[in-house]
Write a protein that holds these residues in place. Structure first.
Motif, PDB file in Angstrom:
ATOM      1  N   GLN A  38      -3.975   0.647   1.213  1.00 34.05           N
ATOM      2  CA  GLN A  38      -3.159  -0.517   1.350  1.00 34.05           C
ATOM      3  C   GLN A  38      -2.934  -1.480  -0.134  1.00 34.05           C
ATOM      4  N   GLY A  48       0.752  -1.172  -0.049  1.00 32.91           N
ATOM      5  CA  GLY A  48      -0.114   0.047  -0.030  1.00 32.91           C
ATOM      6  C   GLY A  48       0.895   1.175  -0.121  1.00 32.91           C
ATOM      7  N   LYS A  61       1.729  -6.876   5.576  1.00 32.20           N
ATOM      8  CA  LYS A  61       1.177  -5.816   4.686  1.00 32.20           C
ATOM      9  C   LYS A  61       2.206  -4.635   4.581  1.00 32.20           C
ATOM     10  N   LYS A  84       3.968  -0.794   3.233  1.00 34.81           N
ATOM     11  CA  LYS A  84       3.451   0.543   2.647  1.00 34.81           C
ATOM     12  C   LYS A  84       4.778   1.409   2.347  1.00 34.81           C
TER      13      LYS A  84
END
Length: 464
Positions: free
Chosen positions: A326, A321, A443, A445
């Motif tokens: 995201q 993301g 996840k 970023k």
């Protein structure tokens, strides 16, 4: 720490039009209803307690890509046993259902997709199992992800090597994708007119460390299968919930190929190409640390980026993301999916590259210090350049604090010539710290895109 890299002066950013070309993951309209992952119908009243079943099965997290700009993670269960007084209880053994009522934070802390076995008490409604109020699920299996385990500083990667891939065209009585099996084969495995595809992307980006080859086998009636096959189901697809079509296809696939066709351990990945016009406006979805991915209609059965993205989820890759979205990191394949069968020609961001381990011999860890250190970064397309010395790195990881930071040079050339953002810039990507590869913490970023003489300071450590 001062990071130094040679960055091209000219920066050309590839923009692909949103709409038919650029799509993101979107939230589903209603998970808590009875119709399944993509349903928009109202929730049915919860049946009586004596209708509940005791269910055991393998837990799987599903990541759904939708076309209206957001995304959704859901829970599923591959049922191994089901018992109870209700007539439905005994009918679901061996089926695959959506799991409703599971607390997400509890699941993140206690379950591992594709690894954990879950025992719950719940009520069936179609392809949905709703956990009974007050029921506390029991967990067995792996307590944490061991997808890449560290021992004496050496990391092992179970996704390395040759994997088998089976592409299934699902034909309903009222709908089917328009591509023939030979066209479908070219879309995924490549051909004279299809140079960018899933097989090529993993072969190229990994430098042969992770590859996919056509599944070879035969049906229970003796017909040979080589990479692609057609599967007829007896359920109409137009306007139907996709989970109904998926489960009809999944069940039929085991009937046709036999219960053991995935291998032991499972080393075969299956891509289901569902007919157009199921309900819900979804693009594609995949199950994490699992063998199955599913694609919607003509556009997404052809999309090289959607295929690479969803199979990435099968390999335990989470989304990439930027800012508050995201999925907005367009430097690699775990962000948006694109409605094109020939691109974009790009790989993955530095955090994903670290997780995948493809460039481990050109990766370095930098601990915060009070002194200046210099590093020479090269792009992934230069990984095997014979002119490099031992000081050239593809990925730099900065540890210390609640986040780890991954730094790479996003050179826009060769196997990465189609990167859609930050081409020829140094990128800085953050991710929750730790190496256990728990999907909920993977996840990433994108936090900085640096041109020549640019800088970025990590607030938690003061590292620049």
């Amino acid at each position: 720490i001062t990071l130094a890299a040679i960055v091209a002066a000219e920066h050309t950013r590839l923009r692909m039009a949103r709409g038919s070309q650029l799509h993101t993951l979107s939230a589903l309209a209603c998970l808590l209803c009875g119709g399944g992952l993509l349903s928009t119908t109202s929730a049915a009243p919860l049946p009586r307690a004596d209708a509940a079943c005791q269910v055991t099965g393998g837990y799987v997290l599903v990541d759904v890509e939708h076309e209206d700009g957001s995304g959704f993670e859901g829970h599923s269960l591959e049922i191994t046993s089901s018992s109870g007084r209700a007539a439905l209880c005994g009918q679901h053994a061996g089926s695959f259902v959506d799991l409703v009522g599971l607390d997400t934070k509890w699941a993140e802390a206690n379950l591992v997709s594709g690894r954990s076995v879950l025992r719950v008490r719940g009520v069936f409604n179609g392809q949905v199992l709703t956990i009974a109020p007050g029921d506390v699920p029991e967990v067995s299996g792996f307590p944490q992800v061991k997808g890449a385990s560290r021992s004496a500083g050496i990391q092992s990667y179970p996704h390395f090597g040759a994997k088998k891939l089976l592409v299934v065209r699902v034909d309903a009585p009222d709908s089917a994708i328009s591509d023939s099996l030979s066209q479908l084969r070219a879309n995924v495995f490549g051909g004279s007119d299809d140079s960018v595809n899933l097989v090529e992307r993993y072969q190229s980006c990994s430098y042969g460390k992770t590859t996919f080859e056509a599944f070879e086998g035969e049906t229970v009636t003796g017909e040979m299968v080589n990479g692609v096959m057609e599967l007829d189901i007896d359920v109409n697809a137009i306007g139907a919930n996709n989970d109904v079509i998926r489960e009809a296809a999944r069940s039929k696939l085991f009937d046709v190929l036999g219960p053991g066709f995935l291998g032991s351990p499972r080393d075969t990945y299956v891509m289901l190409m569902l007919p157009p016009e199921t309900s819900g406006g979804w693009i594609a979805y995949a199950y994490v640390n699992y063998w199955l991915s599913v694609y919607n209609g003509n556009t997404w059965s052809r999309s090289a980026s959607a295929h690479t993205h969803e199979v990435g989820h099968n390999l335990n890759l989470a989304h990439s993301g930027e800012a508050n979205n995201q999925y907005a990191d367009q430097t690699g394949m775990m962000g948006y999916s694109y409605g094109s069968d020939e691109g974009p020609k790009m790989c993955f961001n530095p955090a994903k590259n670290w997780q995948l381990g493809w460039y481990e011999d050109r990766a370095a860890i930098a601990a915060p210090t009070s002194e200046t250190s210099k590093y020479k970064l090269v792009g992934i397309a230069d990984y095997e350049n014979s002119n490099l010395d031992d000081d050239h790195k593809v990925i730099l990881k900065v540890e210390g604090g609640p986040k780890d930071y991954y730094i790479g040079y996003n050179r826009k050339i060769g196997i990465n010539s189609g990167t859609a953002e930050a081409g020829n810039q140094v990128t800085v990507v953050e991710r929750d710290s730790g190496d256990d590869l728990d999907y909920s913490r993977l996840k990433s970023k994108l936090v900085a895109k640096l041109s020549a003489k640019g800088s970025y300071t990590i607030e938690s450590s003061g590292v620049t």
